[in-house]
Design a protein around this motif. Structure first.
Motif: not given
Lengths: 315, 643
Positions: B121-125, B176-179, B195-204, B585-586
């Motif tokens: 829910a918090d968009g971090l995990t 990755l992997p610093d974040n 470590d913070q919220q990111y654009n979820q499409n960007y992460i994937v 990105i975020k």
């Protein structure tokens, strides 16, 4: 003779040393170094420093050269190509075979055809056969190897399917197990080679035919045939031997254009690709090998000349 | 992290993209920009006849002279390339998420070991579920631990890894992997807390798409199979560095030993649809056969695919001309630029020179890429000129992308309209970006120069109104300074010669002297460093055409244009631009992209857009080819002979 050989040996060492310094120096003239070019888009200061260190390019040039020379002289280790992930010695082993195979065969057939053609031209000077052979020689000489290769390839492999298209000839085994694939590259080199060699043989024969000893021998009653093949041909072959000796480097230099045209992974292609990719370790290795064979070839040619011609004394 | 395994090859692709021709097919549509470009639609024309099971296919390796040189899917910077990744390693080892299939900018969840991720829910995990059916050829399942193994390796080998990007302070992001703050591993998933919220499409699409699970059998430190501890550590293990160093050393050495690619038992443990059968160390030719234990959705039709190595496009062309029924005939090859048929949107096969040889023309992929030549804001001689937005706009106006496509590239190409690729479909394009799309307008270029204090009666134009006003030459430009610079580009590309000769002429009409110079590709590569006190050579070059940029799924320019980014060798720095990039990105909000594109199109960027090429493929008429994906990879499991 011994003195001559010793002197030539030291001259050769100096020559090779100069070649190595020149090549090594030129290879390092690239702005920002080889590592930068290798990284391409993956460049960043960290990756550049890491790769420079891995390649040993962060050491002083003199140290790099000394290390390379030490490995070369002591172990005949030509170095390691990080771009190909193989030792240069291994790469040479993998590519020399097919190059020697092609160039060696071409040289063999070139001599086999050039000598009789040259003799025919000389002995029948200004005849129809002389003019015919001369005409073909000039045409063959004028046509660039790459053009001839492409024409032969397109004619026999693409148009008429006389010889099947091969996958790449990338090993000596492949070259040996597909003899039909060797016909066109060898033929290309032979046609070009015969054009030059036969003219050379013709000139050499003509030089000898006009010598006094020929007239003397004929005056003494020796048959023309005996004079021609017993004396003239032997003497006319002396410069040819020199020429052949000087052709030895092409055996290890490869036939770049022919290798490219017929998709043969020989030493010529290896070298040019390495040069284009700034793989200076390979270029250094092949250059040194070619220089070494050139030096040996010219020495062999000189010694052969002296051995064949008693008038020549090497001092 | 916008590191797609294409960086190195982009240089090649980008240049080849400008060098070679490409194929496209289908109908045409109007560009959404102002350039009236004809854009090839991305529909395959490959035979749709029923598939025949089995057979051996011969395929030309994509670019003559390039072949794989690393098999371990953890590449160092000098190994990172598509010839290693999408055209080799992915056959055997699948990254968590596969992208770009069928030339669509999307994640293809059926192609990799991971299912759709879920977010806290918090968009971090993010929790990445691993398919229960997806396994290794040695019988083991692909688990979260296998993913952790790769992440551990990345953490320990940051300096060595080609996937690593240092923190981007300008954009305020770590990669990755610093974040990663922590991970939780199970047999069926891995959860990663950032470590913070990111654009979820960007992460994937950008970050996790680079992560390739590694079998635990690879956690060894020598040829005797001595077990390592890299896979069982966590990112915070105190012994991580030492544990992974030993494994890295061994695997990296084995992974680049081209002679043992096909024989080393390590590399036989695969989770992809293919396994390597043999590899020629000299030429780089290789053969793949189906992985009999493959549990994924798309199993191969063919019994074997032989990737043939060619020394030159000419050698490949010869093989194609011999016909698709000849011995050892190629089923897939590439038309060399000189023999590419003119693109015909209505009939792709029109004028096909290989029609009688048994080949169809088929389109290559529209890459998620931007084509450009780059200018150096740090150039001692002309950096101040390039910093002027009107000047780079004039340079852009003089670039006739469509003319290049229609002329020397025979119609096979698509324009670069701006910082976000308009093609293939899938990117978020703002109205502002569409309105500001690059166009060919030499008269505007001339007007811009005249309006900013340049005297066009001289050749080249000279600055007659120095200063920073709206109608003056700009900061750092003195009276009498000439509007000229040197543009270097790769030699031995006749089509490029034509394009740049036309460009030079057009620029001359605007008062700008572009001195074009050719150099070898690698020489240009060597010159491309940023201007700094430690790299004074980076202050010497003016402009270089080296290659374009193929993005990851989310086409943000964090690695290319933000201040201090690794590939920002242009001395380009703009805090507002950095902030706009950071948002892409975020934030998952499309408005972030709109703002970014709008701002990018309003400033002087160090990139002058050039067209992208599409590769024209020759495909045997009895063969179905799925083409390349949008990131230059192949998927041979979709290839087959037709009935």
């Amino acid at each position: 003779m011994t003195t001559y050989l010793i002197r030539r040996f030291f001259q050769s060492i100096v020559t090779l040393f100069i070649v190595s310094i020149a090549t090594f120096g030129m290879m390092h003239l690239m702005p920002n170094g080889v590592a930068r070019a290798m990284l391409g888009k993956n460049y960043n200061p960290t990756s550049l420093a890491t790769l420079n260190h891995k390649l040993g390019l962060d050491r002083p040039l003199v140290v790099q050269y000394w290390n390379w020379l030490d490995r070369l002289v002591v172990h005949f280790d030509l170095g390691y190509s990080y771009q190909k992930n193989q030792s240069v010695n291994d790469l040479l082993k993998e590519t020399l075979g097919q190059s020697i195979y092609i160039v060696g065969l071409a040289l063999f057939f070139t001599i086999l055809l050039s000598v009789p053609l040259g003799v025919v031209q000389a002995t029948r000077r200004n005849s129809a056969s002389d003019y015919t052979i001369t005409t073909f020689s000039f045409i063959a000489y004028a046509v660039p190897v790459f053009f001839l290769g492409v024409v032969l390839r397109d004619l026999f492999q693409v148009q008429f399917h006389v010889i099947p298209i091969a996958t790449q000839i990338d090993s000596f085994h492949a070259a040996f197990s597909q003899p039909s694939q060797m016909i066109l590259p060898v033929a290309t080199l032979v046609v070009s080679g015969v054009a030059g060699y036969s003219r050379y043989m013709r000139s050499s024969m003509l030089d000898e035919i006009t010598q006094d000893y020929v007239r003397t021998a004929i005056a003494k009653g020796a048959t023309k045939r005996r004079v021609l093949y017993g004396h003239v041909l032997r003497n006319a072959m002396i410069p040819m031997v020199t020429l052949i000796g000087l052709s030895l480097p092409t055996l290890v230099g490869g036939a770049l254009l022919v290798e490219q045209i017929f998709n043969i992974q020989g030493i010529g292609v290896l070298t040019i690709n390495a040069a284009l990719q700034n793989d200076f370790v390979i270029v250094l290795g092949t250059t040194m090998l070619t220089a070494l064979v050139t030096v040996i070839g010219s020495l062999v040619a000189d010694i052969s000349y002296a051995a064949l011609d008693p008038r020549v004394r090497l001092t | 992290m916008a590191v797609r395994n294409t960086r190195k090859i982009v240089a090649i692709a980008g240049v080849l993209a400008v060098v070679a021709t490409a194929a496209a097919c289908g109908s045409s549509k109007k560009s959404s920009g102002d350039n009236n470009a004809t854009n090839p639609v991305t529909t395959a024309t490959s035979s749709s006849a029923p598939a025949k099971q089995g057979g051996v296919a011969h395929v030309a390796e994509w670019a003559p002279g390039t072949s794989p040189d690393a098999i371990w899917p953890f590449m160092t910077s000098d190994q990172l390339s598509t010839s290693n990744a999408g055209q080799f390693q992915y056959f055997f080892y699948r990254p968590l998420y596969f992208v770009g299939l069928n030339d669509k900018l999307a994640v293809n969840y059926d192609m990799g070991p991971a299912d759709k991720p879920t977010w806290s829910a918090d968009g971090l995990t993010v929790t990445v579920p691993l398919k229960s059916t997806w396994g290794w050829s040695n019988g083991e399942k692909v688990t979260g631990q296998d993913v952790q193994f790769w992440l551990n390796m990345l953490k320990a080998e940051e300096k060595q890894s080609g996937y690593y990007s240092p923190p981007n302070q300008a954009a305020g992001v770590n990669y990755l992997p610093d974040n990663i703050k922590s991970t939780t591993v199970s047999d069926s998933s891995i959860s990663i807390t950032f470590d913070q919220q990111y654009n979820q499409n960007y992460i994937v699409g950008n970050a996790l798409q680079t992560v390739t699970p590694m079998p635990l059998a690879w956690d060894v430190t020598d040829g005797n199979g001595t077990k390592g501890k890299c896979s069982t550590d966590t990112l915070t293990s105190p012994t991580l560095q030492a544990d992974c160093d030993a494994v890295f050393k061994y695997l990296n050495t084995a992974g680049k030993d081209v002679k043992t690619f096909a024989s080393n038992p390590l590399w036989k443990i695969v989770d992809g649809p293919w396994v390597l059968k043999d590899f020629n160390a000299t030429s780089g030719a290789f053969s793949i056969v189906p992985n009999a234990k493959f549990t994924g959705e798309h199993k191969p039709y063919l019994d074997e695919v032989d990737f043939e190595a060619f020394q030159s496009p000419d050698a490949e062309w010869t093989s194609l001309k011999a016909g698709s029924s000849a011995a050892n005939a190629l089923q897939i090859g590439v038309y060399p630029s000189a023999d590419t048929p003119q693109y015909n949107g209505k009939d792709l096969q029109a004028g096909n020179p290989l029609a009688s040889a048994g080949y169809n023309v088929e389109k290559g992929a529209l890459l998620d890429s931007i084509g450009y030549y780059q200018v150096n804001f740090g150039s001692k001689a002309h950096g101040n000129l390039f910093k002027q937005a009107y000047f780079t706009k004039a340079l852009q106006d003089d670039m006739d992308q469509q003319g290049a496509i229609d002329g020397p590239y025979h119609g096979w190409g698509y324009p670069t309209t701006g910082v976000v690729p308009g093609y293939p479909d899938g990117n978020t394009l703002s109205p502002a970006a569409k309105a500001a799309a690059a166009k060919y307008d030499p008269s505007e270029a001339k007007s811009l120069m005249q309006a900013h204090g340049w005297d066009l009666s001289t050749n080249p134009a000279t600055c007659k109104s120095p200063g920073t006003g709206d109608n003056q030459c700009g900061a750092g430009i003195n009276a009498g300074d000439k509007a000229e610079f040197t543009l270097e580009y790769p030699s031995a590309h006749p089509a490029l010669d034509t394009v740049l000769a036309a460009y030079k002429q057009a620029a001359a009409g605007s008062g700008i002297a572009v001195n074009v110079v050719t150099k070898t590709q690698n020489t240009l590569g060597g010159e491309l460093v940023g201007c700094s006190t430690s790299t004074p050579a980076g202050c010497q070059w003016d402009a270089i055409l080296y290659g374009g940029w193929v993005f990851s799924l989310q086409p943000t320019t964090d690695s290319l244009l933000t201040t201090g980014a690794g590939s920002n060798i242009f001395s380009f720095s703009d805090p507002k631009f950095d902030a706009a990039v950071a948002k892409t990105i975020k934030s998952s909000d499309p408005q972030a992209w709109y703002d970014y594109e709008a701002y990018a199109s309003s400033i002087s960027l160090p990139l002058i857009w050039m067209h992208n090429n599409i590769w024209p493929w020759a495909v045997a008429k009895n063969f179905h080819d799925s083409g390349q994906d949008a990131f230059q990879g192949f998927e041979p499991e979709f290839w087959y002979y037709t009935q």
